[in-house]
Design a protein around this motif. Sequence first.
Motif, short mmCIF file in Angstrom:
data_model
loop_
_atom_site.label_atom_id
_atom_site.label_comp_id
_atom_site.label_asym_id
_atom_site.label_seq_id
_atom_site.Cartn_x
_atom_site.Cartn_y
_atom_site.Cartn_z
N VAL A 80 34.13 33.41 49.62
CA VAL A 80 33.82 32.13 48.97
C VAL A 80 33.40 32.46 47.56
N GLY A 81 34.08 31.86 46.59
CA GLY A 81 33.78 32.13 45.19
C GLY A 81 33.41 30.88 44.42
N GLU A 82 32.69 31.08 43.35
CA GLU A 82 32.24 29.99 42.49
C GLU A 82 33.24 29.67 41.39
N ILE A 83 34.14 30.61 41.13
CA ILE A 83 35.05 30.41 40.00
C ILE A 83 36.49 30.34 40.49
N SER A 84 37.28 29.59 39.75
CA SER A 84 38.69 29.47 40.10
C SER A 84 39.54 30.32 39.16
N ASP A 85 39.03 31.49 38.83
CA ASP A 85 39.70 32.43 37.95
C ASP A 85 40.82 33.12 38.72
N ARG A 86 42.06 32.82 38.36
CA ARG A 86 43.21 33.35 39.10
C ARG A 86 43.19 34.87 39.22
N PRO A 87 42.92 35.64 38.15
CA PRO A 87 42.85 37.09 38.31
C PRO A 87 41.78 37.54 39.31
N ALA A 88 40.65 36.85 39.36
CA ALA A 88 39.60 37.21 40.31
C ALA A 88 40.06 36.96 41.74
N ILE A 89 40.77 35.88 41.96
CA ILE A 89 41.28 35.56 43.29
C ILE A 89 42.32 36.60 43.71
N VAL A 90 43.22 36.93 42.80
CA VAL A 90 44.25 37.94 43.09
C VAL A 90 43.58 39.28 43.41
N GLU A 91 42.57 39.65 42.65
CA GLU A 91 41.85 40.91 42.89
C GLU A 91 41.18 40.90 44.26
N ALA A 92 40.62 39.77 44.65
CA ALA A 92 39.98 39.67 45.97
C ALA A 92 41.01 39.88 47.08
N ILE A 93 42.14 39.25 46.96
CA ILE A 93 43.19 39.39 47.97
C ILE A 93 43.72 40.83 47.98
N ARG A 94 43.94 41.40 46.82
CA ARG A 94 44.41 42.80 46.75
C ARG A 94 43.39 43.77 47.34
N SER A 95 42.12 43.43 47.23
CA SER A 95 41.07 44.29 47.76
C SER A 95 40.98 44.23 49.28
N GLY A 96 41.61 43.21 49.86
CA GLY A 96 41.62 43.13 51.32
C GLY A 96 41.13 41.85 51.92
N CYS A 97 40.80 40.86 51.09
CA CYS A 97 40.39 39.57 51.65
C CYS A 97 41.58 38.90 52.34
#
Length: 142
Positions: A80-97
Amino acid sequence: MNVLLVSESFRRRAFYKRLLLQFGVEEYGILQADGVADALAAENREGVDFILCALNEGSASLRLVRAIRALDATVPIVMVGEISDRPAIVEAIRSGCSDYLMSPVSSDTLEEKLCKWGGLHSESAALDEASAVSRFCAAAVH
């Protein structure tokens, strides 16, 4: 079902715990951690079926996801994130979310993700399935 809630905020953990109880998750199956170290200890000690990570610091969340993935490649992790920053979301998914949700999270959205990733069988999904079976049986009779 064992669900691990990870957040520094007691209020946020209490909010998600209340929702999980409404969805039928047993209280003894709701584990809580207020940071990376506690989350890793709980995951190692208890065996977790689903992780909801709502840490305030994005880098801590990513460290947690990577560390858990090193231990268990299969447990679903929803961040669950506070920001809708596309690179941050992509990084989260790449990290294993497994998934990424924007805060605030509605109860319907959380229940949907628990059904999808955690194997929770919601009452509404069971009613929909029963209704579909009834319609199929009625159609077969006619």
